[in-house]
Write a protein that holds these residues in place. Structure first.
Motif, mmCIF file in Angstrom:
data_model
loop_
_atom_site.group_PDB
_atom_site.id
_atom_site.type_symbol
_atom_site.label_atom_id
_atom_site.label_comp_id
_atom_site.label_asym_id
_atom_site.label_seq_id
_atom_site.Cartn_x
_atom_site.Cartn_y
_atom_site.Cartn_z
ATOM 1 N N VAL A 206 0.845 -1.196 0.000
ATOM 2 C CA VAL A 206 0.000 0.000 0.000
ATOM 3 C C VAL A 206 0.881 1.247 0.000
ATOM 4 O O VAL A 206 1.688 1.424 0.927
ATOM 5 C CB VAL A 206 -0.940 0.005 1.222
ATOM 6 C CG1 VAL A 206 -1.787 1.273 1.236
ATOM 7 C CG2 VAL A 206 -1.825 -1.227 1.225
ATOM 8 N N PRO A 207 0.779 2.107 -1.009
ATOM 9 C CA PRO A 207 1.586 3.343 -0.998
ATOM 10 C C PRO A 207 1.111 4.294 0.089
ATOM 11 O O PRO A 207 -0.070 4.306 0.455
ATOM 12 C CB PRO A 207 1.357 3.921 -2.399
ATOM 13 C CG PRO A 207 0.037 3.369 -2.827
ATOM 14 C CD PRO A 207 -0.068 2.005 -2.203
ATOM 15 N N GLU A 208 2.014 5.094 0.598
ATOM 16 C CA GLU A 208 1.687 6.037 1.659
ATOM 17 C C GLU A 208 2.523 7.299 1.499
ATOM 18 O O GLU A 208 3.670 7.241 1.062
ATOM 19 C CB GLU A 208 1.937 5.415 3.031
ATOM 20 C CG GLU A 208 3.370 4.965 3.231
ATOM 21 C CD GLU A 208 3.592 4.239 4.538
ATOM 22 O OE1 GLU A 208 2.598 3.829 5.163
ATOM 23 O OE2 GLU A 208 4.768 4.094 4.936
ATOM 24 N N ALA A 209 1.932 8.423 1.824
ATOM 25 C CA ALA A 209 2.664 9.688 1.871
ATOM 26 C C ALA A 209 3.326 9.777 3.239
ATOM 27 O O ALA A 209 2.650 9.947 4.252
ATOM 28 C CB ALA A 209 1.726 10.862 1.643
ATOM 29 N N ARG A 210 4.625 9.641 3.265
ATOM 30 C CA ARG A 210 5.348 9.540 4.528
ATOM 31 C C ARG A 210 6.114 10.835 4.805
ATOM 32 O O ARG A 210 6.763 11.393 3.929
ATOM 33 C CB ARG A 210 6.310 8.357 4.492
ATOM 34 C CG ARG A 210 7.148 8.191 5.766
ATOM 35 C CD ARG A 210 8.068 6.998 5.641
ATOM 36 N NE ARG A 210 7.306 5.760 5.676
ATOM 37 C CZ ARG A 210 7.078 5.057 6.786
ATOM 38 N NH1 ARG A 210 7.544 5.490 7.943
ATOM 39 N NH2 ARG A 210 6.394 3.938 6.725
ATOM 40 N N PHE A 211 6.038 11.274 6.044
ATOM 41 C CA PHE A 211 6.761 12.453 6.513
ATOM 42 C C PHE A 211 7.696 12.003 7.634
ATOM 43 O O PHE A 211 7.237 11.709 8.745
ATOM 44 C CB PHE A 211 5.801 13.526 7.013
ATOM 45 C CG PHE A 211 4.872 14.075 5.959
ATOM 46 C CD1 PHE A 211 5.128 15.289 5.351
ATOM 47 C CD2 PHE A 211 3.739 13.366 5.579
ATOM 48 C CE1 PHE A 211 4.275 15.795 4.385
ATOM 49 C CE2 PHE A 211 2.880 13.870 4.605
ATOM 50 C CZ PHE A 211 3.152 15.080 4.014
ATOM 51 N N SER A 212 8.984 11.926 7.339
ATOM 52 C CA SER A 212 9.987 11.527 8.329
ATOM 53 C C SER A 212 10.733 12.767 8.807
ATOM 54 O O SER A 212 11.220 13.550 7.995
ATOM 55 C CB SER A 212 10.970 10.523 7.725
ATOM 56 O OG SER A 212 10.293 9.376 7.242
ATOM 57 N N TYR A 213 10.818 12.931 10.109
ATOM 58 C CA TYR A 213 11.454 14.122 10.658
ATOM 59 C C TYR A 213 12.570 13.728 11.617
ATOM 60 O O TYR A 213 12.550 12.676 12.258
ATOM 61 C CB TYR A 213 10.432 15.019 11.363
ATOM 62 C CG TYR A 213 9.661 14.328 12.467
ATOM 63 C CD1 TYR A 213 10.143 14.305 13.773
ATOM 64 C CD2 TYR A 213 8.448 13.694 12.202
ATOM 65 C CE1 TYR A 213 9.447 13.668 14.775
ATOM 66 C CE2 TYR A 213 7.744 13.062 13.195
ATOM 67 C CZ TYR A 213 8.245 13.051 14.485
ATOM 68 O OH TYR A 213 7.555 12.401 15.475
ATOM 69 N N ASP A 214 13.558 14.583 11.682
ATOM 70 C CA ASP A 214 14.710 14.383 12.548
ATOM 71 C C ASP A 214 15.127 15.733 13.106
ATOM 72 O O ASP A 214 15.168 16.728 12.373
ATOM 73 C CB ASP A 214 15.857 13.735 11.772
ATOM 74 C CG ASP A 214 17.053 13.431 12.662
ATOM 75 O OD1 ASP A 214 16.879 13.396 13.894
ATOM 76 O OD2 ASP A 214 18.156 13.218 12.120
ATOM 77 N N LEU A 215 15.434 15.776 14.402
ATOM 78 C CA LEU A 215 15.824 17.031 15.031
ATOM 79 C C LEU A 215 17.330 17.210 14.975
ATOM 80 O O LEU A 215 18.090 16.298 15.314
ATOM 81 C CB LEU A 215 15.356 17.090 16.487
ATOM 82 C CG LEU A 215 13.920 17.568 16.694
ATOM 83 C CD1 LEU A 215 12.942 16.463 16.351
ATOM 84 C CD2 LEU A 215 13.683 18.037 18.122
ATOM 85 N N SER A 216 17.751 18.368 14.525
ATOM 86 C CA SER A 216 19.170 18.665 14.423
ATOM 87 C C SER A 216 19.755 18.912 15.818
ATOM 88 O O SER A 216 19.119 19.555 16.667
ATOM 89 C CB SER A 216 19.381 19.900 13.541
ATOM 90 O OG SER A 216 20.734 20.301 13.573
#
Length: 224
Positions: free
Chosen positions: A167-177
């Motif tokens: 299943v395709p998904e719109a993914r938002f991956s975040y990382d804190l600097s």
């Protein structure tokens, strides 16, 4: 869904008429409530997420208990109307808005994805967004009332291809600097002004002395 939104709009419209809102504002509000517009037939997602200050992700995919759909064949084209980290815009105080107005434009990367369109024309593909969040300390004055902490972020997006069964998904991956940005507004001290004034006076005196010496040598009468 449309009936529910129509009822909400009727309630708001009555309140807006009582408060004396303009017709233009009421039309804008109506456009937001209309969920079955032909030019925007897809879902609209809004809300807030409480997350820890650690790397993570959130994703959006097609799933419904009331509709029979093949999730693997869905089109994940999406438009990001607004995405930001920190205090939501609608909850910002007058102090926050006053400080943000003083921040230079090049340091206002609070929501760079706003208005971005991410189109996928084929099946089994979707955009993944990689976000680097940077804490930003704004010091627009010497007192604490002119200081606040907010978050800017940089993002990169790319299309990811899926197998036919996934299943395709719109993914938002975040990382804190681990680093942070400090934006300060500093004024000149009185002794800086005095030093500059003395430098100007001294430079002018020196220049006039040089001009006087040159003129004296040029026009000095020659002895016979």
């Amino acid at each position: 869904r449309k009936l529910q939104m129509d009822e909400k709009f009727k309630e708001w419209d009555k309140k807006a008429a009582t408060d004396g809102d303009s017709n233009e504002e009421r039309e804008k509000k109506r456009a937001l409530f209309q969920q079955n517009r032909p030019e925007h037939p897809a879902c609209q997602v809004s809300g807030h997420l409480m997350v820890n200050r650690v790397p993570g992700n959130f994703h959006i995919e097609a799933k419904s208990k009331n509709h029979n759909l093949n999730s693997a064949m869905t089109n994940l084209t999406h438009i990001v109307n607004h995405l930001s980290f920190g205090e939501p815009i609608e909850l910002q105080s007058r102090k926050t808005k006053r400080i943000l107005k003083q921040v230079p434009e090049e340091h206002r990367q609070f929501s760079p994805m706003d208005g971005g369109s991410y189109f996928t024309r084929d099946f089994h593909q979707a955009y993944h967004h990689y976000i680097k969040v940077v804490s930003t300390h704004l010091n627009m004055g010497s007192s604490s009332t002119n200081s606040m902490t907010t978050y800017q972020f940089l993002e990169q997006s790319q299309i990811v291809y899926y197998d036919t069964n996934n299943v395709p998904e719109a993914r938002f991956s975040y990382d804190l600097s681990p680093m942070s940005v400090v934006v300060e507004k500093g004024g000149r001290k009185w002794y800086d002004y005095l030093t500059s004034l003395c430098a100007i006076i001294g430079g002018t005196y020196t220049l006039l002395g040089m001009i006087d010496a040159v003129l004296y040598k040029v026009f000095k009468p020659k002895k016979l």
